[in-house]
Scaffold this active site. Structure first.
Site, PDB file in Angstrom:
ATOM      1  N   ASP A 258       0.878  -1.180   0.000  1.00 17.67           N
ATOM      2  CA  ASP A 258       0.000   0.000   0.000  1.00 17.67           C
ATOM      3  C   ASP A 258       0.914   1.229   0.000  1.00 17.67           C
ATOM      4  O   ASP A 258       1.501   1.592   1.018  1.00 17.67           O
ATOM      5  CB  ASP A 258      -0.896  -0.049   1.249  1.00 17.67           C
ATOM      6  CG  ASP A 258      -1.942   1.048   1.264  1.00 17.67           C
ATOM      7  OD1 ASP A 258      -1.894   1.934   0.386  1.00 17.67           O
ATOM      8  OD2 ASP A 258      -2.811   1.026   2.162  1.00 17.67           O
ATOM      9  N   HIS A 326      -4.411  11.390  -7.208  1.00 23.66           N
ATOM     10  CA  HIS A 326      -5.243  12.593  -7.363  1.00 23.66           C
ATOM     11  C   HIS A 326      -4.598  13.815  -6.695  1.00 23.66           C
ATOM     12  O   HIS A 326      -5.010  14.933  -6.943  1.00 23.66           O
ATOM     13  CB  HIS A 326      -6.677  12.359  -6.846  1.00 23.66           C
ATOM     14  CG  HIS A 326      -6.833  12.444  -5.354  1.00 23.66           C
ATOM     15  ND1 HIS A 326      -8.034  12.750  -4.752  1.00 23.66           N
ATOM     16  CD2 HIS A 326      -5.948  12.235  -4.338  1.00 23.66           C
ATOM     17  CE1 HIS A 326      -7.869  12.749  -3.434  1.00 23.66           C
ATOM     18  NE2 HIS A 326      -6.620  12.436  -3.162  1.00 23.66           N
ATOM     19  N   GLU A 355      -9.240   5.259  -7.102  1.00 15.21           N
ATOM     20  CA  GLU A 355      -9.465   6.697  -7.288  1.00 15.21           C
ATOM     21  C   GLU A 355     -10.830   6.948  -7.937  1.00 15.21           C
ATOM     22  O   GLU A 355     -11.396   6.060  -8.581  1.00 15.21           O
ATOM     23  CB  GLU A 355      -8.401   7.286  -8.236  1.00 15.21           C
ATOM     24  CG  GLU A 355      -6.985   7.284  -7.709  1.00 15.21           C
ATOM     25  CD  GLU A 355      -6.639   8.500  -6.845  1.00 15.21           C
ATOM     26  OE1 GLU A 355      -7.534   9.313  -6.544  1.00 15.21           O
ATOM     27  OE2 GLU A 355      -5.462   8.617  -6.484  1.00 15.21           O
ATOM     28  N   GLU A 382      -9.275  15.454  -9.687  1.00 17.95           N
ATOM     29  CA  GLU A 382      -9.913  14.163  -9.894  1.00 17.95           C
ATOM     30  C   GLU A 382      -9.938  13.966 -11.411  1.00 17.95           C
ATOM     31  O   GLU A 382     -10.084  14.939 -12.147  1.00 17.95           O
ATOM     32  CB  GLU A 382     -11.336  14.171  -9.337  1.00 17.95           C
ATOM     33  CG  GLU A 382     -11.417  14.407  -7.834  1.00 17.95           C
ATOM     34  CD  GLU A 382     -10.612  13.401  -7.034  1.00 17.95           C
ATOM     35  OE1 GLU A 382     -10.772  12.197  -7.241  1.00 17.95           O
ATOM     36  OE2 GLU A 382      -9.794  13.841  -6.194  1.00 17.95           O
TER      37      GLU A 382
HETATM   38  C1  LIG Z   1      -4.456  11.809   0.419  1.00 18.96           C
HETATM   39  S1  LIG Z   1      -3.403  10.861   1.426  1.00 18.96           S
HETATM   40  C2  LIG Z   1      -4.038   9.229   1.182  1.00 18.96           C
HETATM   41  C3  LIG Z   1      -3.621   8.308   2.262  1.00 18.96           C
HETATM   42  C4  LIG Z   1      -4.213   6.895   2.157  1.00 18.96           C
HETATM   43  N1  LIG Z   1      -3.798   6.201   0.965  1.00 18.96           N
HETATM   44  C5  LIG Z   1      -5.708   6.987   2.234  1.00 18.96           C
HETATM   45  O1  LIG Z   1      -6.390   6.730   1.239  1.00 18.96           O
HETATM   46  O2  LIG Z   1      -6.205   7.348   3.302  1.00 18.96           O
HETATM   47  C6  LIG Z   1      -1.902  10.823   0.508  1.00 18.96           C
HETATM   48  C7  LIG Z   1      -0.771  10.123   1.243  1.00 18.96           C
HETATM   49  O3  LIG Z   1       0.412  10.260   0.445  1.00 18.96           O
HETATM   50  C8  LIG Z   1       1.483  10.405   1.350  1.00 18.96           C
HETATM   51  N2  LIG Z   1       2.646  11.018   0.672  1.00 18.96           N
HETATM   52  C9  LIG Z   1       2.802  12.293   0.244  1.00 18.96           C
HETATM   53  N3  LIG Z   1       4.010  12.462  -0.316  1.00 18.96           N
HETATM   54  C10 LIG Z   1       4.626  11.249  -0.243  1.00 18.96           C
HETATM   55  C11 LIG Z   1       5.894  10.758  -0.666  1.00 18.96           C
HETATM   56  N4  LIG Z   1       6.773  11.573  -1.270  1.00 18.96           N
HETATM   57  N5  LIG Z   1       6.174   9.469  -0.466  1.00 18.96           N
HETATM   58  C12 LIG Z   1       5.291   8.632   0.151  1.00 18.96           C
HETATM   59  N6  LIG Z   1       4.059   9.031   0.572  1.00 18.96           N
HETATM   60  C13 LIG Z   1       3.746  10.332   0.375  1.00 18.96           C
HETATM   61  C14 LIG Z   1       0.927  11.305   2.421  1.00 18.96           C
HETATM   62  O4  LIG Z   1       1.712  11.267   3.594  1.00 18.96           O
HETATM   63  C15 LIG Z   1      -0.465  10.729   2.588  1.00 18.96           C
HETATM   64  O5  LIG Z   1      -0.496   9.722   3.563  1.00 18.96           O
END
Ligand SMILES: C[S@@+](CC[C@H](N)C(=O)[O-])C[C@H]1O[C@@H](n2cnc3c(N)ncnc32)[C@H](O)[C@@H]1O
Length: 420
Positions: A258, A326, A355, A382
């Site tokens: 994930d 997104h 998504e 989106e």
């Molecule tokens: C909108 S959230 C979605 C989280 C989860 N997949 C969910 O559906 O609840 C986007 C996720 O991407 C992570 N993220 C952002 N930049 C990242 C990076 N460079 N590497 C890994 N994760 C990252 C954020 O920390 C966040 O947890």
């Protein structure tokens, strides 16, 4: 104001928005209401949609404007203040109604002020006014004591004195005017940076302003809570498409990775629905998110990983991303997708993208609202089916093998493979 001549009769302000539509909406409501069953969420959703159209049809434009501009704006700020001050916790602490004096004493606030705020929350129907200055909690206000629910209000209305994400919503008109009403494309020089005077992207900015990052991660769990999920029966054939073909002893023995998985609610849900599954279950996110995790099933491996770096788990059966792409414009998505593609084993690994796929007509308000937030927080979007195909197939070089789900307002599961 625009340069187009106004030809609208001002009397429209005082007429209901659509009185002629009311009788048919009422019949619809009656028919749906008669077949409402606690286990039938689809009918409940249809009833809600009809009830919303009834309000829109009955309201006069002036009333709608006051509700939008005064009542609802004030309400979400008051809810957030109540979360911080502990008002909802105190109201929920016993079933007995409580006076404003009691609430103020318990929360160390001033009765005169808090009383005014609570009157509005009661007027909007979210707590119960049982006598003058005396209130009882409701299911909704009880739910406000649960972190994954209240975090949304906190992150929007400004944890840590930032003005929160709501500030970015307010700046949209001025930012759009300044940029010629064009699609925002820069994630480092977009509306959020304009609103908060920062050079950081949204995730960096949230983390730099505690407890905003923590609230956001909880909010993501709250957003997903109770929604139809790709692992639910009838959504995506998990057994046939993933479990049956899993080969143990591959290069990583991983079943599911994930990527950007937040606090792990999706992978936990996968394991809960498929406890019989074999293979490693890997949860990846940035360090501040992974370090926020307090409890996870021992089979899930929380791992710090930046998705722009080389994917360390090679040849997994599936790489899964929920609400990740997104967040980013196409060129950033290509970097994320490129790292996963290099780790995938052609003919075996699948990429699962959870998504929204925006339909051509009748998009759900949750999806359209989110699309606007994506644009003003991250200069992203989106995507429609055509945009997904362009990104995943034409640009990233995957083959889409199926789009599953398709429920209104619910993220689909886009399955892709690396062409052999
Ligand atoms: C909108 S959230 C979605 C989280 C989860 N997949 C969910 O559906 O609840 C986007 C996720 O991407 C992570 N993220 C952002 N930049 C990242 C990076 N460079 N590497 C890994 N994760 C990252 C954020 O920390 C966040 O947890």
């Amino acid at each position: 104001m625009g340069s187009i001549e106004n030809t609208v009769d001002p009397a429209v302000i005082l007429q209901p928005n659509d009185l002629p539509a009311v009788p048919s909406i009422l019949s619809e409501l009656q028919a749906l209401g008669a077949s409402l069953d606690p286990n039938d969420d689809q009918t409940r959703q249809s009833l809600l949609a009809s009830a919303r159209s009834l309000i829109v049809a009955l309201e006069k434009p002036r009333e709608t404007m006051i509700r939008h501009c005064w009542a609802e704006n004030a309400l979400s700020s008051v809810i957030s203040l109540g979360v911080e001050a502990g008002i909802w916790d105190y109201l929920a602490s016993t079933p007995a109604p409580k006076t404003v004096e009691q609430i103020a004493a318990a929360t160390r606030t001033e009765a005169g002020f808090i009383g005014r705020l609570l009157k509005h929350v009661a007027a909007m129907g979210y707590i119960r006014e049982v006598a003058q200055d005396t209130y009882a909690s409701t299911s909704f206000s009880d739910a406000l004591t649960i972190p994954i629910l209240n975090a949304g209000y906190r992150v929007f209305t400004g944890p840590g004195n930032t003005g929160g994400l709501q500030k970015c919503v307010s700046t949209l008109p001025s930012y759009a005017r300044q940029t010629g009403y064009r699609t925002p494309t820069s994630m480092l020089d977009g509306n959020l940076q304009f609103a908060h005077g920062t050079k950081l992207n949204m995730f960096e900015w949230l983390m730099a302003n505690p407890p905003a990052g923590e609230c956001f991660n909880l909010h993501m769990s709250g957003y997903a809570h109770g929604r139809p999920r790709w692992v639910d029966p009838g959504f995506y054939p998990v057994k046939e498409r993933l479990l049956d073909g899993y080969v143990s002893g591959g290069s990583s023995s991983a079943l599911l990775v994930d990527v950007g998985g937040g606090l792990g609610h999706d992978i936990s849900n996968f394991l809960a629905k498929h406890p019989e599954c074999k293979g490693r279950l890997v949860l990846q996110d940035l360090e501040p998110v992974i370090s926020q995790i307090s409890a996870l099933d021992a089979r899930i491996e929380p791992t710090v990983h930046d998705f722009h770096a080389e994917q360390p788990v090679k040849g997994a059966r599936a790489y899964y991303m929920h609400s990740v792409l997104h967040d980013w414009p196409d060129e950033v998505c290509l970097s994320i997708l490129g790292q996963i593609k290099k780790a995938m084993k052609p003919g075996y690994s699948r990429l699962l993208i959870n998504e929204n796929v925006i339909p051509d007509t009748k998009a759900h308000w949750e999806t359209t609202g989110l699309d606007i937030l994506m644009s003003l927080l991250l200069s992203s979007k989106e995507r429609t089916r055509m945009e997904w195909s362009r990104l995943l197939e034409e640009q990233a070089g995957f083959k889409i093998t199926g789009i599953y789900g398709g429920l209104s307002g619910v993220e689909s599961l886009i399955e892709c493979v690396v062409p052999e």
